[in-house]
Design an enzyme around this catalytic site. Structure first.
Site, short mmCIF file in Angstrom:
data_model
loop_
_atom_site.label_atom_id
_atom_site.label_comp_id
_atom_site.label_asym_id
_atom_site.label_seq_id
_atom_site.Cartn_x
_atom_site.Cartn_y
_atom_site.Cartn_z
N TYR A 208 0.84 -1.21 0.00
CA TYR A 208 0.00 0.00 0.00
C TYR A 208 0.87 1.25 0.00
O TYR A 208 0.72 2.13 -0.86
CB TYR A 208 -0.91 -0.03 1.23
CG TYR A 208 -1.71 1.22 1.47
CD1 TYR A 208 -2.75 1.58 0.61
CD2 TYR A 208 -1.47 2.04 2.58
CE1 TYR A 208 -3.51 2.71 0.84
CE2 TYR A 208 -2.22 3.17 2.82
CZ TYR A 208 -3.25 3.50 1.95
OH TYR A 208 -4.00 4.63 2.18
N ASP B 240 0.45 -7.37 18.80
CA ASP B 240 1.80 -7.28 19.36
C ASP B 240 1.86 -6.32 20.55
O ASP B 240 2.80 -5.52 20.71
CB ASP B 240 2.81 -6.85 18.28
CG ASP B 240 3.00 -7.94 17.22
OD1 ASP B 240 2.66 -9.10 17.50
OD2 ASP B 240 3.48 -7.61 16.12
N ASN C 15 -4.72 9.27 10.03
CA ASN C 15 -5.77 8.64 10.82
C ASN C 15 -6.95 9.57 11.10
O ASN C 15 -7.15 10.02 12.22
CB ASN C 15 -5.19 8.09 12.13
CG ASN C 15 -4.09 7.08 11.90
OD1 ASN C 15 -4.32 6.01 11.37
ND2 ASN C 15 -2.88 7.45 12.27
N ASP D 220 6.28 2.33 13.43
CA ASP D 220 6.35 2.44 14.88
C ASP D 220 5.62 3.65 15.42
O ASP D 220 4.95 3.59 16.44
CB ASP D 220 7.82 2.49 15.31
CG ASP D 220 8.59 3.61 14.59
OD1 ASP D 220 8.43 3.73 13.37
OD2 ASP D 220 9.33 4.36 15.24
N LYS D 221 5.74 4.77 14.73
CA LYS D 221 5.29 6.04 15.29
C LYS D 221 5.02 6.99 14.14
O LYS D 221 5.76 7.03 13.17
CB LYS D 221 6.41 6.58 16.19
CG LYS D 221 6.05 7.77 17.04
CD LYS D 221 7.18 8.00 18.05
CE LYS D 221 6.87 9.20 18.92
NZ LYS D 221 7.34 9.05 20.28
N ASP E 34 4.87 -3.28 10.52
CA ASP E 34 4.19 -2.08 10.99
C ASP E 34 5.17 -0.92 11.12
O ASP E 34 6.37 -1.12 11.28
CB ASP E 34 3.53 -2.34 12.34
CG ASP E 34 2.34 -1.42 12.60
OD1 ASP E 34 2.09 -0.53 11.76
OD2 ASP E 34 1.67 -1.59 13.63
N GLN F 195 2.49 3.58 17.95
CA GLN F 195 1.95 4.88 18.32
C GLN F 195 1.30 5.55 17.10
O GLN F 195 1.84 5.49 15.99
CB GLN F 195 3.06 5.77 18.90
CG GLN F 195 3.58 5.23 20.23
CD GLN F 195 4.86 5.92 20.66
OE1 GLN F 195 5.95 5.51 20.26
NE2 GLN F 195 4.73 6.95 21.47
#
Length: 322
Positions: A138, A207, A167, A292-293, A290, A212
């Site tokens: 993506y 996990d 988000n 991380d932040k 993923d 974050q």
């Protein structure tokens, strides 16, 4: 323009009096419909939000994800450029991938330096995981279409603005599988947690929920897009982060906040065990990875358009869950 109008049926079938004559819905798929160029020619501005953008799909449907976010977007960019039409293209904060800080030891003092984790449109590198981690299908497709849009601007004079949402959440999000969204797969985090709360099921933390994220209220975000529409001279040629760095939480903290807010608005007592830990492999399947932040630098959009987000996280969660 969309493949269905379920979410906006109340605006088009029939339109309310204040929208009569102001909105028309065209049911078509942009990847295989000859009407697309004609519609773009008729318009002053095209806003492209078409995408597959659910993390659970990135490594279970990587081909659909890449086609949706790159191949299918190519004609939109091409027609805007060839017909001298302005384009606002929606990308994603996922194009940043992992932060530089994530590659430092956990106790390294530089992890606390903003330059190693704050994401800036024209400076931060885009760091993705290895090819076998198909979650990045993506982000990679979105980055490539950004580069194409930018190149059309540089070589052919396309007037464009690229939006990188961080988000966006709020009322009317899809959340109940088979009712408000697809019956298969896993929706995004707020929708997923909302579904669990409604069904009185524990919220699953992938996990440990240590990743974050920042969250911005949809109403605030739409104000930012309206400023882009209304101020082409100040928005053209720019990539804009649209997020709220003040609303940063771990996914675990988000789950705790949503559990608390839902108990308040519903009157139902929280579950004795409100969260459970699951592995990424168990939740998303093989090939997941993923970031991380994600902390957006808001300097550019504030300078160019004077926009700042307003709504605190707890307030927007209460409005959404109500």
């Amino acid at each position: 323009v969309d493949v269905y109008c379920d979410k906006i049926r109340h605006l088009v079938d029939p339109p309310p009096p204040h929208l009569a004559g102001r909105i028309s819905f065209h049911r078509l798929n942009i990847k295989n419909d000859s009407r697309l160029e004609g519609l773009i020619k008729m318009a002053d501005l095209t806003i492209n939000l078409a995408a597959i953008c659910t993390p659970a799909d990135y490594n279970t449907r990587p081909l659909d994800t890449i086609y949706s976010n790159f191949i299918d977007a190519l004609p939109v960019v091409k027609y805007c450029s060839e017909n001298s039409k302005r384009l606002i293209h929606f990308s994603t904060c996922e194009v940043y991938g992992k932060t530089i800080g994530s590659f430092l030891p956990k106790d390294h003092p530089l992890r606390k330096e903003a330059e190693f984790y704050v994401l800036t449109e024209d400076e931060s590198p885009c760091i993705f995981g290895p090819i076998v981690k198909q979650r990045w299908s993506y982000a990679c497709a979105k980055q490539l279409i950004e580069r194409l849009v930018f190149a059309e601007g540089a070589e052919n004079g396309l007037e464009f603005t690229i939006v990188r949402p961080f988000n966006w959440i709020g009322p009317r999000m899809d959340f109940i599988p088979g009712v408000d969204g697809p019956s298969e797969g896993v929706p995004r985090v707020l929708a997923c947690f909302s579904n669990n709360l409604l069904r009185r099921e524990p919220l699953k933390l992938v996990d440990g929920g240590e990743s974050q994220r920042t969250f911005v209220y949809i109403k605030d975000a739409i104000e930012a897009v309206l400023l882009m529409i209304e101020n082409p001279a100040r928005a053209n040629g720019h990539i804009f982060n649209v997020g709220n760095p003040d609303n940063e939480v771990t996914v675990r903290e988000l789950a705790e906040m949503m559990t608390e807010v839902y108990a308040k608005v519903s009157g139902e007592p929280p579950l004795e065990e409100p969260v459970i830990d699951v592995s990424a492999k168990e939740f998303y399947g093989e090939g997941y990875d993923d970031s991380d932040k994600r902390i957006p630098n808001m300097t550019l959009i504030n300078k160019q358009l004077g926009w700042n987000p307003k709504t605190p996280l707890k307030d927007l969660l209460e409005t959404t869950l109500t």
